[in-house]
Design a protein around this motif. Sequence first.
Motif, PDB file in Angstrom:
ATOM      1  N   GLY A   8       0.805  -1.217   0.000  1.00  0.00           N
ATOM      2  CA  GLY A   8       0.000   0.000   0.000  1.00  0.00           C
ATOM      3  C   GLY A   8       0.840   1.270   0.000  1.00  0.00           C
ATOM      4  N   LEU A   9       0.161   2.391  -0.274  1.00  0.00           N
ATOM      5  CA  LEU A   9       0.858   3.675  -0.386  1.00  0.00           C
ATOM      6  C   LEU A   9       1.465   4.106   0.953  1.00  0.00           C
ATOM      7  N   GLY A  10       0.767   3.852   2.042  1.00  0.00           N
ATOM      8  CA  GLY A  10       1.311   4.202   3.359  1.00  0.00           C
ATOM      9  C   GLY A  10       2.612   3.444   3.602  1.00  0.00           C
ATOM     10  N   LEU A  41       4.850  12.925  -4.271  1.00  0.00           N
ATOM     11  CA  LEU A  41       4.212  13.164  -5.564  1.00  0.00           C
ATOM     12  C   LEU A  41       3.927  11.830  -6.245  1.00  0.00           C
ATOM     13  N   LEU A  42       2.660  11.603  -6.583  1.00  0.00           N
ATOM     14  CA  LEU A  42       2.285  10.404  -7.335  1.00  0.00           C
ATOM     15  C   LEU A  42       2.257  10.788  -8.810  1.00  0.00           C
ATOM     16  N   ALA A  43       3.222  10.235  -9.543  1.00  0.00           N
ATOM     17  CA  ALA A  43       3.452  10.715 -10.915  1.00  0.00           C
ATOM     18  C   ALA A  43       2.271  10.463 -11.842  1.00  0.00           C
ATOM     19  N   ASP A  44       1.399   9.510 -11.503  1.00  0.00           N
ATOM     20  CA  ASP A  44       0.292   9.283 -12.439  1.00  0.00           C
ATOM     21  C   ASP A  44      -0.845  10.293 -12.261  1.00  0.00           C
ATOM     22  N   ASP A  45      -0.797  11.107 -11.221  1.00  0.00           N
ATOM     23  CA  ASP A  45      -1.637  12.304 -11.211  1.00  0.00           C
ATOM     24  C   ASP A  45      -0.824  13.407 -11.875  1.00  0.00           C
ATOM     25  N   PHE A  46      -1.075  13.597 -13.143  1.00  0.00           N
ATOM     26  CA  PHE A  46      -0.309  14.570 -13.930  1.00  0.00           C
ATOM     27  C   PHE A  46      -1.007  15.925 -13.820  1.00  0.00           C
ATOM     28  N   ARG A 105     -15.127   6.174  -4.895  1.00  0.00           N
ATOM     29  CA  ARG A 105     -14.478   4.883  -4.683  1.00  0.00           C
ATOM     30  C   ARG A 105     -13.026   4.818  -5.158  1.00  0.00           C
ATOM     31  N   ASN A 106     -12.640   5.769  -6.015  1.00  0.00           N
ATOM     32  CA  ASN A 106     -11.265   5.747  -6.554  1.00  0.00           C
ATOM     33  C   ASN A 106     -10.292   6.580  -5.734  1.00  0.00           C
ATOM     34  N   TYR A 107     -10.779   7.239  -4.691  1.00  0.00           N
ATOM     35  CA  TYR A 107      -9.950   8.241  -4.017  1.00  0.00           C
ATOM     36  C   TYR A 107     -10.044   8.164  -2.497  1.00  0.00           C
ATOM     37  N   GLY A 108      -9.089   8.845  -1.861  1.00  0.00           N
ATOM     38  CA  GLY A 108      -9.282   9.224  -0.476  1.00  0.00           C
ATOM     39  C   GLY A 108     -10.148  10.467  -0.482  1.00  0.00           C
ATOM     40  N   VAL A 109     -11.061  10.565   0.487  1.00  0.00           N
ATOM     41  CA  VAL A 109     -12.001  11.691   0.521  1.00  0.00           C
ATOM     42  C   VAL A 109     -11.862  12.386   1.872  1.00  0.00           C
ATOM     43  N   VAL A 155     -11.408   9.452   4.595  1.00  0.00           N
ATOM     44  CA  VAL A 155     -11.795   8.055   4.342  1.00  0.00           C
ATOM     45  C   VAL A 155     -11.185   7.603   3.026  1.00  0.00           C
ATOM     46  N   GLU A 156     -10.590   6.417   3.014  1.00  0.00           N
ATOM     47  CA  GLU A 156     -10.007   5.896   1.776  1.00  0.00           C
ATOM     48  C   GLU A 156     -11.041   5.128   0.965  1.00  0.00           C
ATOM     49  N   LYS A 157     -11.196   5.546  -0.284  1.00  0.00           N
ATOM     50  CA  LYS A 157     -12.048   4.863  -1.264  1.00  0.00           C
ATOM     51  C   LYS A 157     -13.450   4.496  -0.753  1.00  0.00           C
ATOM     52  N   PRO A 158     -14.192   5.496  -0.263  1.00  0.00           N
ATOM     53  CA  PRO A 158     -15.553   5.206   0.205  1.00  0.00           C
ATOM     54  C   PRO A 158     -16.517   5.000  -0.961  1.00  0.00           C
ATOM     55  N   ALA A 193     -11.882  14.979  -3.165  1.00  0.00           N
ATOM     56  CA  ALA A 193     -10.963  13.840  -3.293  1.00  0.00           C
ATOM     57  C   ALA A 193      -9.515  14.277  -3.169  1.00  0.00           C
ATOM     58  N   ILE A 194      -8.723  13.403  -2.558  1.00  0.00           N
ATOM     59  CA  ILE A 194      -7.285  13.653  -2.455  1.00  0.00           C
ATOM     60  C   ILE A 194      -6.646  13.308  -3.787  1.00  0.00           C
ATOM     61  N   ILE A 195      -5.771  14.180  -4.275  1.00  0.00           N
ATOM     62  CA  ILE A 195      -4.993  13.815  -5.456  1.00  0.00           C
ATOM     63  C   ILE A 195      -3.530  13.680  -5.045  1.00  0.00           C
ATOM     64  N   GLY A 196      -2.733  13.132  -5.905  1.00  0.00           N
ATOM     65  CA  GLY A 196      -1.397  12.666  -5.516  1.00  0.00           C
ATOM     66  C   GLY A 196      -0.338  13.709  -5.242  1.00  0.00           C
ATOM     67  N   ARG A 197      -0.645  14.646  -4.351  1.00  0.00           N
ATOM     68  CA  ARG A 197       0.350  15.620  -3.886  1.00  0.00           C
ATOM     69  C   ARG A 197       0.152  15.788  -2.389  1.00  0.00           C
ATOM     70  N   TYR A 198       1.193  15.545  -1.623  1.00  0.00           N
ATOM     71  CA  TYR A 198       1.107  15.636  -0.169  1.00  0.00           C
ATOM     72  C   TYR A 198       2.321  16.388   0.345  1.00  0.00           C
ATOM     73  N   ILE A 199       2.125  17.134   1.421  1.00  0.00           N
ATOM     74  CA  ILE A 199       3.267  17.558   2.240  1.00  0.00           C
ATOM     75  C   ILE A 199       3.000  16.966   3.611  1.00  0.00           C
ATOM     76  N   ILE A 235      -1.829  -0.843   3.792  1.00  0.00           N
ATOM     77  CA  ILE A 235      -1.516   0.247   4.719  1.00  0.00           C
ATOM     78  C   ILE A 235      -1.739   1.550   3.957  1.00  0.00           C
ATOM     79  N   GLN A 236      -2.761   2.274   4.350  1.00  0.00           N
ATOM     80  CA  GLN A 236      -3.187   3.449   3.597  1.00  0.00           C
ATOM     81  C   GLN A 236      -2.629   4.738   4.212  1.00  0.00           C
ATOM     82  N   ILE A 237      -2.047   5.585   3.383  1.00  0.00           N
ATOM     83  CA  ILE A 237      -1.579   6.886   3.882  1.00  0.00           C
ATOM     84  C   ILE A 237      -2.773   7.716   4.359  1.00  0.00           C
TER      85      ILE A 237
HETATM   86  C1  G1P Z   1      -3.986   6.831  -3.927  1.00  0.00           C
HETATM   87  C2  G1P Z   1      -4.473   7.182  -2.520  1.00  0.00           C
HETATM   88  C3  G1P Z   1      -5.803   7.922  -2.609  1.00  0.00           C
HETATM   89  C4  G1P Z   1      -5.690   9.121  -3.514  1.00  0.00           C
HETATM   90  C5  G1P Z   1      -5.136   8.689  -4.886  1.00  0.00           C
HETATM   91  C6  G1P Z   1      -4.843   9.895  -5.744  1.00  0.00           C
HETATM   92  O1  G1P Z   1      -4.860   5.856  -4.461  1.00  0.00           O
HETATM   93  O2  G1P Z   1      -4.591   6.005  -1.752  1.00  0.00           O
HETATM   94  O3  G1P Z   1      -6.198   8.334  -1.309  1.00  0.00           O
HETATM   95  O4  G1P Z   1      -6.944   9.733  -3.649  1.00  0.00           O
HETATM   96  O5  G1P Z   1      -3.914   7.965  -4.761  1.00  0.00           O
HETATM   97  O6  G1P Z   1      -4.473   9.514  -7.039  1.00  0.00           O
HETATM   98  P1  G1P Z   1      -4.474   4.991  -5.773  1.00  0.00           P
HETATM   99  O7  G1P Z   1      -4.778   5.868  -6.942  1.00  0.00           O
HETATM  100  O8  G1P Z   1      -3.035   4.647  -5.669  1.00  0.00           O
HETATM  101  O9  G1P Z   1      -5.372   3.789  -5.716  1.00  0.00           O
END
Ligand code: G1P
Length: 276
Positions: free
Chosen positions: A111-113, A131-136, A170-174, A191-194, A204-210, A230-232
Amino acid sequence: DSPSMIKKCLFPAAGYGTRFLPATKAMPKEMLPIVNKPLIQYGVEEAIEAGLTDIGVISGRGKRAIEDHFDISYELEHQIAGTSKEILLDDIRDVISQCTFSYTRQVEMKGLGHAILTGEPLVGDNPFAVLLADDFCTNGTGVLKQMVSLFNEYQCSIVAIEEVPRDQTRNYGVIEGTEIQDGLFKISNMVEKPAPEDAPTNLAIIGRYILTPDIFDIIRNVAPGAGGEIQITDAINEQCKNRMVLGYKFKGRRFDCGSLDGFVEATNYVYGKMNK
Ligand code: G1P
């Protein structure tokens, strides 16, 4: 440098990219190009723009192309020296000369965490970005730069957020929280992926965190969550119960390049903006 200045950015990059098979069979998904530049290079350029030049990559099996990409290729340099093609290497040469790259391997995909915890030795006791590179993200000032200036003001963990259609939660942390100024939320719950009916909001959370470094102890103690991982999101949810955590509606445009649709949209968008 004051101790709370951020210099480090982690790039979790151990995932398999199964949605892009067979392209990702022998090539890391982070190396998929949007037109002619790999996703991870866009990410590193965004980090540099934010002043984050200590790059930490959470790598995995089959990811060696990433290390080679952020290195000099002497043979190639020799081949194209003095030709009109040289200009095509300008950006990557800049990136290499401005950053240091460190790599660590996530041996198991938990998991990401867990991936972020794997990066702890690269980060130490410092605040850092992820930074999650697939969130461009594109269009205007980079998202990380926007977030670093917020961090300099608030000195707390910050997640980038975006409104999404309800049926996609369902695709995101909210997140859930109170808006303390326009587009800035003090988070009270995550909440992760509700499922849509369980999602507290459509933010929704996108792939940028500090993140502040106390997150590592929290991750170590967090139980597996959605998908048994293990979820961040769960760790930051824990953090926000004791300290301020902010959600920031970033300015700009984001493409979900972890999906085929988003990837093609991003490609068309970038190609349309190129000087050809
Ligand atoms: C991850 C996180 C999720 C976040 C998302 C953003 O999920 O677990 O909280 O909203 O990135 O892209 P993943 O896309 O890896 O399933």
